[in-house]
Design an enzyme around this catalytic site. Structure first.
Site, PDB file in Angstrom:
ATOM      1  N   GLU A 105      -1.616 -16.281 -24.230  1.00 19.23           N
ATOM      2  CA  GLU A 105      -0.476 -16.451 -23.322  1.00 19.23           C
ATOM      3  C   GLU A 105      -0.115 -17.920 -23.144  1.00 19.23           C
ATOM      4  OE1 GLU A 105      -1.457 -14.557 -19.558  1.00 19.23           O
ATOM      5  OE2 GLU A 105      -3.546 -15.169 -19.706  1.00 19.23           O
ATOM      6  N   ARG A 147      -6.702  -5.747 -13.937  1.00 15.96           N
ATOM      7  CA  ARG A 147      -6.633  -7.050 -13.267  1.00 15.96           C
ATOM      8  C   ARG A 147      -7.627  -7.040 -12.107  1.00 15.96           C
ATOM      9  NH1 ARG A 147      -0.712  -6.208 -14.229  1.00 15.96           N
ATOM     10  NH2 ARG A 147       0.079  -8.017 -15.355  1.00 15.96           N
ATOM     11  N   ARG A 190       8.282 -17.979 -14.442  1.00 16.47           N
ATOM     12  CA  ARG A 190       8.532 -16.535 -14.477  1.00 16.47           C
ATOM     13  C   ARG A 190       8.984 -15.952 -13.150  1.00 16.47           C
ATOM     14  NH1 ARG A 190       2.417 -14.095 -15.618  1.00 16.47           N
ATOM     15  NH2 ARG A 190       2.796 -12.416 -14.185  1.00 16.47           N
ATOM     16  N   CYS A 243      -0.200  -6.808 -23.514  1.00 11.01           N
ATOM     17  CA  CYS A 243      -0.302  -6.258 -22.164  1.00 11.01           C
ATOM     18  C   CYS A 243       0.752  -6.851 -21.222  1.00 11.01           C
ATOM     19  CB  CYS A 243      -1.706  -6.442 -21.601  1.00 11.01           C
ATOM     20  SG  CYS A 243      -2.196  -8.158 -21.461  1.00 11.01           S
ATOM     21  N   ASN A 294       4.131 -12.072 -20.367  1.00 14.36           N
ATOM     22  CA  ASN A 294       4.686 -12.568 -19.097  1.00 14.36           C
ATOM     23  C   ASN A 294       4.494 -14.083 -19.003  1.00 14.36           C
ATOM     24  OD1 ASN A 294       4.866  -9.851 -18.673  1.00 14.36           O
ATOM     25  ND2 ASN A 294       3.211  -9.736 -17.191  1.00 14.36           N
ATOM     26  N   ASP A 295       3.286 -14.525 -19.328  1.00 15.16           N
ATOM     27  CA  ASP A 295       3.024 -15.965 -19.296  1.00 15.16           C
ATOM     28  C   ASP A 295       3.430 -16.661 -20.588  1.00 15.16           C
ATOM     29  OD1 ASP A 295       2.022 -16.736 -16.749  1.00 15.16           O
ATOM     30  OD2 ASP A 295       0.253 -15.520 -17.148  1.00 15.16           O
ATOM     31  N   HIS A 303       0.821  -1.216   0.000  1.00 14.16           N
ATOM     32  CA  HIS A 303       0.000   0.000   0.000  1.00 14.16           C
ATOM     33  C   HIS A 303       0.854   1.265   0.000  1.00 14.16           C
ATOM     34  CE1 HIS A 303      -3.953  -1.468   0.078  1.00 14.16           C
ATOM     35  NE2 HIS A 303      -3.822  -2.132   1.212  1.00 14.16           N
ATOM     36  N   ARG A 337     -10.298  -7.709 -17.269  1.00 20.26           N
ATOM     37  CA  ARG A 337      -9.982  -9.134 -17.392  1.00 20.26           C
ATOM     38  C   ARG A 337     -10.706  -9.897 -16.296  1.00 20.26           C
ATOM     39  NH1 ARG A 337      -3.873 -11.065 -16.883  1.00 20.26           N
ATOM     40  NH2 ARG A 337      -4.279 -10.709 -14.678  1.00 20.26           N
TER      41      ARG A 337
HETATM   42  C1  PEP Z   1       0.795 -11.686 -18.927  1.00 16.76           C
HETATM   43  O1  PEP Z   1       0.805 -12.883 -18.649  1.00 16.76           O
HETATM   44  O2  PEP Z   1       1.593 -11.161 -19.728  1.00 16.76           O
HETATM   45  C2  PEP Z   1      -0.186 -10.785 -18.302  1.00 16.76           C
HETATM   46  C3  PEP Z   1      -0.326  -9.546 -18.682  1.00 16.76           C
HETATM   47  O3  PEP Z   1      -0.920 -11.280 -17.287  1.00 16.76           O
HETATM   48  P1  PEP Z   1      -0.382 -11.477 -15.774  1.00 16.76           P
HETATM   49  O4  PEP Z   1       0.970 -10.844 -15.679  1.00 16.76           O
HETATM   50  O5  PEP Z   1      -1.414 -10.849 -14.920  1.00 16.76           O
HETATM   51  O6  PEP Z   1      -0.341 -12.978 -15.669  1.00 16.76           O
HETATM   52 MG    MG Z   2      -0.842 -13.852 -17.587  1.00 12.42          MG
END
Ligand code: PEP
Ligand code: MG
Length: 596
Positions: free
Chosen positions: A440, A305, A474, A511, A463-464, A198, A341
């Site tokens: 992803e 998110r 990751r 994203c 990211n995924d 926070h 999402r």
């Molecule tokens: C991703 O996987 O790139 C993504 C944006 O989702 P998160 O990081 O919330 O898994």
């Molecule tokens: Mg993801």
């Protein structure tokens, strides 16, 4: 206890909110209370239960009073955190379990509450996601208040802080920060916390420099000590010499001039020199972040998110709660669009009630859309909230972790069912609402031509996608050297997804974190991505590099990348390309070089 003065003592923490500040320490030691542990007689039990309830009531009164006293409108926007704390004070598990422990174990209220906290803590510890795990701190802020009230300890009167100070605390509760007169706060530093605690979130949105996770700050710093903090690098210097202060001031001048220069780009269109217009949007987790997103030039929310909504509580969010939050989101960002999402949680990342089946491989387990499809009531409640909010602004729905056709069709079928229910009840919603699939999972990217027939847009979650394509966890530091965004496999996959999507006439967004690095952003542009979404702070620098480039040159850059066969060859080529193309800004523009 703080120790004697040391000159130029450097300590390293986590930069939570950028900015360099030199100022005097104001020490808060509120979280360190010693808890008495006493066995009680059966005759004292009910009295002890009553003492506990009195402390709860006192805590409620204090939080309500703090909330009512907030005058500053920017600060008031964050006061919902106090509502979360008030909700925790009403939490049945917290209250009932403590009372049961007092009665069964015949212990004093402090000890009983501490035992309840241990249980709740264990559930939170299992959470892998840093953001979600951090929410456990709310529980502790509330508990610290109850303990103080049980012990009859006074709460520091931090409303009376005067003169610019740097607040030094073991941890800061949102109630603490909200009741301070922030005009007098030059910075925050804390022993605990991470980038998404926070203190970090609030400081970023109020643009107050902060360093968290210093571990030893409160034991090394005395009240009144001169301090330097760098909220970007996470450095803190206690009792700096004149020479050290000057070097930080010089760094501050350089950073400020870069920031001033980069912020100029926030309000300009994201358009290349040869006229290609790109939509740059923000990834956020809380409605409160919208002001920062707008200030940095976001043209909408590309990823909202929703996991945070499900935390810090034993029950589940109601349809009405979903509606209220999403409605605030779409109304605040209007006329731009928000992409919401649906719940992306599961495996070991969920409330205790739902994580019974301990999974060996949570990343490959019952998560995201799979979880929603199993717990359809939870899914439908969220979808109803989203659909109802769509009547109040522009929003799109994004389904996470789609692996193939069957899944997207099932998700759509449930959405249709929910829509029908709303129509029957004559509840308004946007009948043309757009839906998208996160790309992803490799199977989704390979079948993107099929998936493209089912949705209005794709959003690539690198990211995924990188994790699943390269089989690299990751969050595992031992294999992080293998986590390579420019791996030929990743570039080929993205190129394929864009081709499939464009053949079907739908746009592709990105994203994942990759979009926030200027060099990668150029490559993504050359690969044909239509929309970019990233953390708000990165938007201006990405905008700047896009505005300085020509789409055609990014296309030929990408063509050259496909001639290489390894990630390191590609990285090397991109690095020298960037150095030649942007000699002045190269340091800021190349991934990993920003702090060189
Ligand atoms: C991703 O996987 O790139 C993504 C944006 O989702 P998160 O990081 O919330 O898994
Ligand atoms: Mg993801």
């Amino acid at each position: 206890m703080a120790v004697q003065q040391q000159i130029n003592k450097f300590i390293q923490g986590i930069g939570a909110s950028p900015g360099i500040i030199i100022g005097k320490a104001y020490l808060l030691e509120r979280f360190k209370v010693r808890l008495p542990q006493k066995q009680i007689n059966p005759g004292q039990v009910e009295e002890e239960v009553q003492r506990f309830f009195n402390a709860i009531q006192e805590s409620r009164n204090q939080l309500t009073e703090i909330k009512e006293k907030i005058l500053d409108t920017e600060v008031r926007k964050h006061s919902f955190i106090l509502d979360v704390h008030l909700m925790i004070l009403n939490d049945e598990m917290l209250l009932q379990d403590t009372v049961d422990t007092i009665r069964k174990k015949k212990v004093n209220a402090e000890w009983a509450l501490d035992l309840t906290l241990e249980k709740l803590d264990a559930a939170f510890q299992a959470i892998e996601d840093e953001y979600l795990r951090e929410r456990r701190s709310d529980l502790h802020y509330v508990a610290a208040r109850i303990f103080r009230n049980l012990l009859g300890k006074k709460h520091d009167d931090i409303t009376k802080i005067k003169g610019k100070v740097i607040i030094v605390a073991h941890d800061l509760s949102p109630a603490d920060t909200l009741q301070m007169n922030l005009k007098y706060v030059a910075g925050f530093i804390t022993d605990i916390g991470g980038k998404v605690s926070h203190t970090a979130i609030l400081s970023r949105s109020l643009s107050i420099p902060a360093v968290v996770g210093l571990e030893v700050a409160t034991s090394l710093i005395n009240g009144g000590d001169p301090l330097i903090i760098d909220g970007e690098t996470g450095e803190v210097v206690i009792n700096p010499t004149e020479e050290v202060s000057q070097s930080f001031l010089e760094r501050k001048r350089r950073t400020k001039s870069f920031e001033r220069e980069i912020l100029k780009y926030a309000s300009l269109p994201a358009e290349t020199r040869d006229g290609v217009r790109i939509r740059l949007q923000a990834n956020i987790e809380m409605v409160e972040e919208i002001s920062s997103a707008k200030m940095h030039g976001a043209e909408g929310i590309g990823l909202y998110r929703t996991e945070i909504l499900y935390l810090n509580r034993k029950d589940l969010p109601t349809e009405e709660e979903h509606l209220q939050i999403y409605r605030r989101l779409v109304e605040t960002i209007y006329p731009a669009t928000a992409t919401i999402r649906t719940l992306d949680i599961g495996g070991d990342k969920f409330l205790p009630d739902y994580s019974k089946n301990n999974e060996m491989n949570p990343a490959l387990g019952l998560r995201a859309i799979r979880f929603s499809m199993k717990e359809t009531d939870i899914f439908k409640t969220q979808l109803r909230g989203i659909l109802r909010a769509s009547a109040h602004g522009k929003l799109r729905i994004l389904f996470p972790m789609i692996s193939g056709m069957e899944e997207i069709r099932q998700a759509k079928a449930i959405l249709e069912e929910v829509k029908k229910g709303l129509m029957k009840a004559k509840i308004p919603f946007d009948q043309e609402i757009e839906i998208g699939a996160m790309i992803e999972i490799p199977s989704a990217s390979v079948t993107a031509d099929l998936l493209a027939r089912e949705v209005n847009f794709f959003s690539i979650g690198t990211n995924d996608l990188i994790q699943y394509t390269l089989a690299v966890d990751r969050i595992n530091e031992h294999v992080s050297y293998l986590y390579e965004p420019l791996h030929p496999a990743i570039l080929r996959i993205i190129r394929g997804v864009v081709q499939y999507a464009h053949q079907a006439g739908i746009p592709v967004a990105i994203c994942g974190e990759m979009a926030a690095e200027p060099a990668y952003a150029l490559i993504l542009l050359g690969l044909g991505l239509d929309e970019f979404s990233m953390n708000p702070v990165s938007i201006p620098r990405v905008k700047k590099v896009l505005r300085m480039s020509r789409f055609e040159e990014t296309r030929s850059l990408v063509e050259q990348l496909f001639q290489f066969s390894t990630a390191s060859e590609i990285e090397c080529f991109v690095r020298s390309w960037m150095a030649k193309r942007f000699p002045e800004d190269f340091i800021q523009y190349y991934a990993g070089e920003a702090k060189a």
